[in-house]
Design a protein around this motif. Structure first.
Motif, short mmCIF file in Angstrom:
data_model
loop_
_atom_site.label_atom_id
_atom_site.label_comp_id
_atom_site.label_asym_id
_atom_site.label_seq_id
_atom_site.Cartn_x
_atom_site.Cartn_y
_atom_site.Cartn_z
N ASP A 180 -3.36 -3.89 3.28
CA ASP A 180 -4.76 -3.93 3.51
C ASP A 180 -5.91 -2.82 3.32
O ASP A 180 -7.02 -2.60 3.71
CB ASP A 180 -5.25 -4.50 5.02
N ASN B 284 1.83 2.54 8.15
CA ASN B 284 1.46 1.53 6.98
C ASN B 284 2.05 0.16 7.18
O ASN B 284 1.29 -0.85 7.17
CB ASN B 284 2.07 2.00 5.69
N LEU C 25 -5.64 -0.20 5.14
CA LEU C 25 -5.99 0.32 6.33
C LEU C 25 -4.76 1.06 6.91
O LEU C 25 -3.56 0.53 6.51
CB LEU C 25 -6.55 -0.55 7.01
N ILE C 26 -4.78 2.17 7.36
CA ILE C 26 -3.73 2.60 8.06
C ILE C 26 -3.90 2.58 9.63
O ILE C 26 -4.85 2.63 10.12
CB ILE C 26 -3.35 4.08 7.72
N ASP C 27 -2.97 2.00 10.44
CA ASP C 27 -2.83 2.10 11.85
C ASP C 27 -2.59 3.13 12.45
O ASP C 27 -1.51 3.84 12.10
CB ASP C 27 -1.99 0.85 12.13
N ARG D 239 -0.60 -4.30 8.63
CA ARG D 239 -0.39 -5.07 7.44
C ARG D 239 -0.27 -4.01 6.18
O ARG D 239 -0.97 -3.08 6.15
CB ARG D 239 -1.39 -6.12 6.96
N THR D 240 0.81 -4.28 5.17
CA THR D 240 1.04 -3.28 4.42
C THR D 240 0.13 -3.47 2.95
O THR D 240 0.48 -2.87 2.13
CB THR D 240 2.69 -3.30 4.03
N ASP E 120 0.79 -1.12 -0.03
CA ASP E 120 0.07 -0.15 -0.08
C ASP E 120 0.96 1.24 0.10
O ASP E 120 1.95 1.36 0.81
CB ASP E 120 -0.83 -0.01 1.19
MG LIG Z 1 -2.41 -1.35 6.61
#
Ligand SMILES: [Mg+2]
Length: 296
Positions: free
Chosen positions: A217, A199, A219-221, A214-215, A127
């Motif tokens: 998905d 990321n 989504l950002i944590d 997870r890089t 991502d």
């Molecule tokens: Mg992610």
């Protein structure tokens, strides 16, 4: 051997200073393989420009040799030239921290092994995130850490290396008092002292700040730290060492598909991406519609 096995692979190298050490590194990289084509930058920001140019020339693989700053510049250059046909990104880690290279499980101590990976891999999707118009692959921070980066001078870095961030940090933890409002997809609006966004799992070197990240998905944590001061920092370190945020007051950890951050009272709070100062709030984080292909 097919034709593509003998083609040259451009390696963008950012010799930060015209030092002896930089010259040694250039020699070491050039000696790895006859396929290495060294492309040296001569000024700040040029790695981005060169990456865009090489991408337009149609190279299937482009390598960033350096630390997270160089990787970030090259990534932004690839985006400039168009993500649809972007080449795969390779990394020869030779910075101080190499956080993204560690995240990608590259053997950061062996340039030769990293080169083997570059030659053998076909690329895996990772991502790509953007803070307004600035793309990044590993982390972003709004508030304290960006303020520390802004207050760490080049002279300090030359003199103290990575310790310079710690020294600037000791001072800025007391001095920095801005706060922000965070509006993230799927979350209630929240106030925070400062914010970290990942990321990947790692931040600042070997520290796992985003244990669920997870890089790939989209989504950002995100970690929101509610209050300023050393107590909050101590809890953050506790989270890193115990592998999670459960039961730690004053810290929020969540994943989101996008968010916007404002400074309280319209204040322009500093923002860093991939370890370098980027811009100021307000700022919006979005995932790019296409992933980057990374040689891992
Ligand atoms: Mg992610």
């Amino acid at each position: 051997m097919s034709a593509s096995d003998s083609e040259e692979i451009p390696v963008i190298l950012n010799p930060r200073a015209r030092s002896k050490r930089a010259a040694v590194l250039v020699g070491r990289i050039a000696a790895i393989s006859p396929r290495v084509r060294i492309v040296e930058t001569s000024e700040a920001g040029e790695a981005r420009h060169l990456a865009a140019q090489l991408s337009r020339e149609g190279y299937p693989k482009i390598v960033a040799a350096g630390g997270d700053g160089t990787v970030n510049e090259v990534v932004n250059g690839l985006v400039d030239a168009g993500l649809e046909n972007a080449p795969c990104l390779g990394i020869l880690p030779s910075g101080t921290m190499n956080v993204f290279a560690r995240e990608m499980n590259l053997q950061v101590r062996s340039l030769e092994n990293c080169w083997k990976t570059i030659e053998q891999s076909d690329g895996k999707p990772v991502d790509l995130w953007r803070a307004d118009d600035h793309y990044f692959v590993q982390v972003a921070g709004i508030g304290l850490d960006a303020d520390i980066i802004e207050h760490t001078t080049w002279e300090m870095k030359v003199r103290y290396g990575s310790l310079s961030y710690f020294l600037a940090g000791l001072r800025q933890v007391r001095a920095f008092r801005d706060t922000v409002t965070v509006r993230a997809e799927g979350q209630p609006d929240r106030e925070a002292a400062y914010v970290l966004a990942g990321n990947g799992r790692l931040y600042g070197g070997p520290f796992t700040v985003f244990p669920a990240a997870r890089t790939n998905d989209q989504l950002i944590d995100v970690v929101l730290v509610e209050k300023h001061g050393f107590r909050s920092l101590a809890r953050l370190f506790q989270a890193m060492t115990t592998g999670g945020y459960r039961g730690l007051p004053g810290l929020h950890y969540f994943q989101t598909s996008g968010m916007t951050v404002w400074g309280a009272d319209g204040k322009a709070v500093p923002v860093e991406v991939d370890g370098d100062f980027s811009s100021r709030t307000p700022i919006t984080f979005r995932c790019a519609p296409r992933p980057l292909q990374v040689l891992i």
